[in-house]
Scaffold this motif. Structure first.
Motif, PDB file in Angstrom:
ATOM      1  N   ASP A 164     -11.206  24.347 -20.238  1.00 41.51           N
ATOM      2  CA  ASP A 164     -11.671  25.412 -19.357  1.00 41.51           C
ATOM      3  C   ASP A 164     -11.512  25.006 -17.889  1.00 41.51           C
ATOM      4  N   GLU A 165     -11.835  23.750 -17.579  1.00 36.12           N
ATOM      5  CA  GLU A 165     -11.676  23.269 -16.206  1.00 36.12           C
ATOM      6  C   GLU A 165     -10.201  23.266 -15.804  1.00 36.12           C
ATOM      7  N   TYR A 166      -9.306  22.902 -16.729  1.00 33.50           N
ATOM      8  CA  TYR A 166      -7.871  22.958 -16.433  1.00 33.50           C
ATOM      9  C   TYR A 166      -7.428  24.390 -16.172  1.00 33.50           C
ATOM     10  N   ARG A 167      -7.981  25.346 -16.918  1.00 28.27           N
ATOM     11  CA  ARG A 167      -7.655  26.760 -16.672  1.00 28.27           C
ATOM     12  C   ARG A 167      -8.130  27.179 -15.281  1.00 28.27           C
ATOM     13  N   HIS A 168      -9.306  26.727 -14.896  1.00 27.00           N
ATOM     14  CA  HIS A 168      -9.810  27.033 -13.549  1.00 27.00           C
ATOM     15  C   HIS A 168      -8.856  26.471 -12.496  1.00 27.00           C
ATOM     16  N   THR A 169      -8.414  25.223 -12.715  1.00 26.81           N
ATOM     17  CA  THR A 169      -7.491  24.590 -11.767  1.00 26.81           C
ATOM     18  C   THR A 169      -6.227  25.428 -11.618  1.00 26.81           C
ATOM     19  N   ALA A 170      -5.651  25.834 -12.734  1.00 29.30           N
ATOM     20  CA  ALA A 170      -4.425  26.634 -12.701  1.00 29.30           C
ATOM     21  C   ALA A 170      -4.651  27.961 -11.988  1.00 29.30           C
ATOM     22  N   LEU A 171      -5.788  28.592 -12.240  1.00 26.38           N
ATOM     23  CA  LEU A 171      -6.097  29.867 -11.592  1.00 26.38           C
ATOM     24  C   LEU A 171      -6.214  29.699 -10.079  1.00 26.38           C
ATOM     25  N   ILE A 172      -6.901  28.654  -9.655  1.00 23.66           N
ATOM     26  CA  ILE A 172      -7.060  28.431  -8.215  1.00 23.66           C
ATOM     27  C   ILE A 172      -5.711  28.163  -7.565  1.00 23.66           C
ATOM     28  N   PHE A 173      -4.858  27.359  -8.223  1.00 21.73           N
ATOM     29  CA  PHE A 173      -3.537  27.116  -7.653  1.00 21.73           C
ATOM     30  C   PHE A 173      -2.684  28.380  -7.642  1.00 21.73           C
ATOM     31  N   LYS A 174      -2.885  29.279  -8.600  1.00 17.17           N
ATOM     32  CA  LYS A 174      -2.182  30.556  -8.591  1.00 17.17           C
ATOM     33  C   LYS A 174      -2.633  31.401  -7.389  1.00 17.17           C
ATOM     34  N   VAL A 175      -3.931  31.435  -7.145  1.00 12.67           N
ATOM     35  CA  VAL A 175      -4.458  32.158  -5.979  1.00 12.67           C
ATOM     36  C   VAL A 175      -3.894  31.544  -4.698  1.00 12.67           C
ATOM     37  N   LEU A 176      -3.891  30.227  -4.638  1.00 18.18           N
ATOM     38  CA  LEU A 176      -3.357  29.522  -3.474  1.00 18.18           C
ATOM     39  C   LEU A 176      -1.890  29.884  -3.260  1.00 18.18           C
ATOM     40  N   SER A 177      -1.120  29.874  -4.334  1.00  9.89           N
ATOM     41  CA  SER A 177       0.296  30.226  -4.247  1.00  9.89           C
ATOM     42  C   SER A 177       0.482  31.651  -3.736  1.00  9.89           C
ATOM     43  N   ASN A 178      -0.320  32.578  -4.247  1.00 10.92           N
ATOM     44  CA  ASN A 178      -0.246  33.966  -3.782  1.00 10.92           C
ATOM     45  C   ASN A 178      -0.565  34.075  -2.307  1.00 10.92           C
ATOM     46  N   GLN A 179      -1.571  33.341  -1.852  1.00 15.29           N
ATOM     47  CA  GLN A 179      -1.944  33.383  -0.436  1.00 15.29           C
ATOM     48  C   GLN A 179      -0.794  32.865   0.428  1.00 15.29           C
ATOM     49  N   VAL A 180      -0.186  31.760   0.021  1.00 16.33           N
ATOM     50  CA  VAL A 180       0.915  31.179   0.790  1.00 16.33           C
ATOM     51  C   VAL A 180       2.103  32.133   0.807  1.00 16.33           C
ATOM     52  N   GLU A 181       2.437  32.707  -0.348  1.00 18.70           N
ATOM     53  CA  GLU A 181       3.564  33.644  -0.412  1.00 18.70           C
ATOM     54  C   GLU A 181       3.347  34.855   0.482  1.00 18.70           C
ATOM     55  N   ARG A 182       2.121  35.284   0.619  1.00 13.29           N
ATOM     56  CA  ARG A 182       1.809  36.455   1.455  1.00 13.29           C
ATOM     57  C   ARG A 182       1.614  36.082   2.924  1.00 13.29           C
ATOM     58  N   GLY A 183       1.654  34.795   3.221  1.00  8.26           N
ATOM     59  CA  GLY A 183       1.478  34.364   4.606  1.00  8.26           C
ATOM     60  C   GLY A 183       0.040  34.449   5.078  1.00  8.26           C
ATOM     61  N   VAL A 184      -0.907  34.408   4.134  1.00  9.73           N
ATOM     62  CA  VAL A 184      -2.327  34.490   4.494  1.00  9.73           C
ATOM     63  C   VAL A 184      -2.883  33.079   4.639  1.00  9.73           C
ATOM     64  N   GLY A 185      -3.374  32.760   5.821  1.00 12.32           N
ATOM     65  CA  GLY A 185      -3.964  31.449   6.058  1.00 12.32           C
ATOM     66  C   GLY A 185      -2.916  30.410   6.381  1.00 12.32           C
ATOM     67  N   GLU A 186      -3.409  29.231   6.743  1.00  8.72           N
ATOM     68  CA  GLU A 186      -2.533  28.102   7.021  1.00  8.72           C
ATOM     69  C   GLU A 186      -3.293  26.819   6.690  1.00  8.72           C
ATOM     70  N   PHE A 187      -2.547  25.775   6.426  1.00 11.30           N
ATOM     71  CA  PHE A 187      -3.176  24.496   6.145  1.00 11.30           C
ATOM     72  C   PHE A 187      -3.552  23.842   7.458  1.00 11.30           C
ATOM     73  N   LEU A 188      -4.832  23.703   7.716  1.00 11.99           N
ATOM     74  CA  LEU A 188      -5.279  23.062   8.938  1.00 11.99           C
ATOM     75  C   LEU A 188      -5.372  21.551   8.749  1.00 11.99           C
ATOM     76  N   SER A 189      -5.955  21.152   7.632  1.00 13.72           N
ATOM     77  CA  SER A 189      -6.101  19.739   7.371  1.00 13.72           C
ATOM     78  C   SER A 189      -6.481  19.547   5.911  1.00 13.72           C
ATOM     79  N   LEU A 190      -5.809  18.641   5.258  1.00 12.70           N
ATOM     80  CA  LEU A 190      -6.175  18.330   3.879  1.00 12.70           C
ATOM     81  C   LEU A 190      -6.934  17.020   3.811  1.00 12.70           C
ATOM     82  N   ILE A 191      -6.921  16.266   4.896  1.00  8.02           N
ATOM     83  CA  ILE A 191      -7.635  14.997   4.933  1.00  8.02           C
ATOM     84  C   ILE A 191      -8.764  15.117   5.950  1.00  8.02           C
ATOM     85  N   HIS A 192      -9.989  14.969   5.463  1.00  6.33           N
ATOM     86  CA  HIS A 192     -11.139  15.041   6.345  1.00  6.33           C
ATOM     87  C   HIS A 192     -11.696  13.634   6.499  1.00  6.33           C
ATOM     88  N   ILE A 193     -11.636  13.122   7.704  1.00  6.53           N
ATOM     89  CA  ILE A 193     -12.124  11.763   7.965  1.00  6.53           C
ATOM     90  C   ILE A 193     -13.478  11.829   8.640  1.00  6.53           C
TER      91      ILE A 193
END
Length: 80
Positions: A51-80
Motif C-alpha cells: 500500500d505504501e508503494y502504491r502511495h509512492t507511485a501515486l505521488i510521483f504520478k501527481v508530481l509528473s503531471n505537475q511538471v508536465e503542466r509547468g505548475v511549480g518549480e523545484f526550489l530546493s530538495l536539500i534542506h540544511i
C-alpha cells in the motif's frame, strides 16, 4: 490542508518529500515483516508495504503531471 502553488512556494519539493516518506515507510514495513514471527503479522506488514508503494507511485504520478503542466518549480530538495 491542500497544497497548491498559491499556498506553498515549493509544491514540487513537498511532493518529492511525501513520496520519499511513503517509500521509507514501505521499507520499514518490509523490515518488520522480516522480523515478525507470526505468519499473519508478516502478511499484514507486506500488505501495508504494498500500500505504501502504491502511495509512492501515486505521488510521483501527481508530481509528473505537475511538471508536465509547468505548475511549480523545484526550489530546493536539500534542506540544511
Amino acid at each position: 490542508m491542500i497544497l497548491t502553488p498559491e499556498k506553498n512556494n515549493d509544491l514540487l519539493g513537498t511532493l518529492v518529500e511525501f513520496a520519499y516518506a511513503e517509500y521509507w515507510s514501505a521499507l520499514e514495513m518490509l523490515s518488520a515483516a522480516k522480523r515478525a514471527k507470526s505468519p499473519k503479522l508478516k502478511i499484514g506488514y507486506i500488505k501495508h508495504a504494498l500500500d505504501e508503494y502504491r502511495h509512492t507511485a501515486l505521488i510521483f504520478k501527481v508530481l509528473s503531471n505537475q511538471v508536465e503542466r509547468g505548475v511549480g518549480e523545484f526550489l530546493s530538495l536539500i534542506h540544511i
